[in-house]
Design an enzyme around this catalytic site. Structure first.
Site, PDB file in Angstrom:
ATOM      1  CG  ASP A 141       0.453 -33.775 -69.378  1.00 60.75           C
ATOM      2  OD1 ASP A 141       0.072 -35.071 -68.936  1.00 60.75           O
ATOM      3  OD2 ASP A 141      -0.275 -32.841 -69.909  1.00 60.75           O
ATOM      4  CE  LYS A 144      -2.577 -29.023 -70.193  1.00 62.22           C
ATOM      5  NZ  LYS A 144      -1.355 -30.059 -69.665  1.00 62.22           N
ATOM      6  CG  ASP A 169      -0.238 -33.843 -73.471  1.00 61.44           C
ATOM      7  OD1 ASP A 169      -1.004 -34.078 -72.661  1.00 61.44           O
ATOM      8  OD2 ASP A 169      -0.341 -33.874 -74.536  1.00 61.44           O
ATOM      9  CG  ASN A 170      -2.764 -31.423 -72.843  1.00 56.18           C
ATOM     10  OD1 ASN A 170      -1.980 -31.597 -71.891  1.00 56.18           O
ATOM     11  ND2 ASN A 170      -3.355 -32.087 -73.668  1.00 56.18           N
ATOM     12  CD  GLU A 199      -5.455 -36.675 -73.000  1.00 57.41           C
ATOM     13  OE1 GLU A 199      -4.699 -36.174 -74.347  1.00 57.41           O
ATOM     14  OE2 GLU A 199      -5.484 -35.697 -72.083  1.00 57.41           O
TER      15      GLU A 199
END
Ligand SMILES: O=C(NCCNC(=O)c1cc(-c2ccc(F)cc2)cc(O)c1O)c1cc(O)ncn1
Ligand SMILES: [Mg+2]
Length: 214
Positions: A141, A144, A169-170, A199
Site C-alpha cells: 500500500d 504504486k 491496494d489501489n 476509500e
C-alpha cells in the site's frame, strides 16, 4: 503553522476512540475520513476484503509496505493471534510519527512494529535484522510505482514461500499497471482481482490477491 492531515486524523482518534480498542480506532478513522476529511487509508469497504483474506489465512508473519497513519496496521494487527507479528515499513517520517501514536492508541504496540525507511533499503536486511525467515502475508500500500520492484526484491531475498499471499491496494486507482501485468502473467503467481471502490468514494478501485507458487 497549520496542522497536517495525518495530525488532524490522529487528534480525532485521541478525542473520540477508546484506548486499547482497535475496533473503535478503525470506526473513528472511517467516520472522520468519510464525513470530515478524506485520507488515503484502505478504508472500510476494501478493509472488509482485507479482513476476510487475513482471517482466512491466519498469518504468523506479516509485512506491510506503506503504513501512512496506521489504519491498515490496526485492521490487520487486531486479527492476528498471539505470537503473530506485523512489520510495517514507512518511508515518510511525518506519517510514521502519527502511525506510531495510532497503533499505540489501539493497544497494538506489542503486535505491530513500525520501521522507518525505504522499503528497497530495508527488504534485503529484514532477515538478519529481525530474524525473519519468510512472510505468510504481505500487504502492499506504498508508492504504486514501487510495487513491482519490491516484490521482485522479496523474491530475490527469498522472503516468499509456497503459499505466501500478497494483497495489493489501489491496483486501479491510482493504479499499478506494471505490477498487475507481472503477477497476472508470471507462472510464479496465482492472481485474482477483488473489485471495490476507492476509500470513502464511488470511484472504482480494487485489491489484487496473488498467491506465490514458489
Ligand atoms: O505517497 C506515499 N505513500 C502513500 C502511498 N499511497 C498512496 O499514494 C495512495 C494514494 C491514493 C489516492 C487515490 C486517489 C487520489 F486522488 C489520491 C490518492 C489512495 C491510496 O489508497 C493510496 O495508498 C509516499 C510518499 C513518500 O514520500 N515516500 C513514500 N511513500
Ligand atoms: Mg492505498
Amino acid at each position: 503553522t497549520r496542522t497536517t492531515r495525518p495530525q488532524r486524523l490522529l487528534k480525532a482518534v485521541q478525542d473520540r476512540a477508546i484506548r486499547g480498542n482497535p475496533k473503535s480506532v478503525i470506526s473513528v478513522i472511517d467516520h472522520y475520513c468519510r464525513n470530515q476529511e478524506w485520507a488515503m487509508n484502505v478504508g472500510d469497504e476494501k478493509g472488509f476484503i482485507l479482513d476476510s483474506v487475513v482471517s482466512e489465512l491466519n498469518p504468523q508473519t506479516v509485512l506491510e509496505l506503506g503504513t501512512y497513519c496506521g489504519y491498515s496496521a490496526v485492521r490487520i494487527g487486531r486479527l492476528l493471534h498471539s505470537g503473530a507479528r506485523l512489520l510495517t515499513l514507512e518511508f515518510n517520517p511525518d506519517y510514521a510519527a502519527v502511525a506510531r501514536e495510532v497503533i499505540s492508541w489501539a493497544g497494538l504496540e506489542n503486535t505491530v512494529q513500525l520501521v522507518e525507511g525505504a522499503s528497497g533499503d530495508w527488504i534485503p536486511r529484514l532477515r538478519e535484522h529481525f530474524g525473519i525467515h519468510t512472510f505468510d502475508f504481505i500487504f502492499l500500500d506504498h508508492w504504486k510505482e514501487g510495487y513491482l520492484a519490491d516484490i521482485k526484491l522479496l523474491e530475490e531475498c527469498r522472503l516468499l514461500r509456497k503459499g505466501t499471499v500478497l494483497l495489493a491496494d489501489n491496483v486501479v486507482c491510482p493504479g499499478a499497471p506494471d505490477y498487475l501485468e507481472y503477477v497476472r502473467k508470471s507462472p510464479l503467481y496465482d492472481s485474482r482481482y477483488f473489485k471495490s471502490h476507492l476509500e470513502y468514494t464511488k470511484a472504482e478501485d480494487g485489491l489484487e490477491k496473488s498467491v506465490y507458487l514458489g
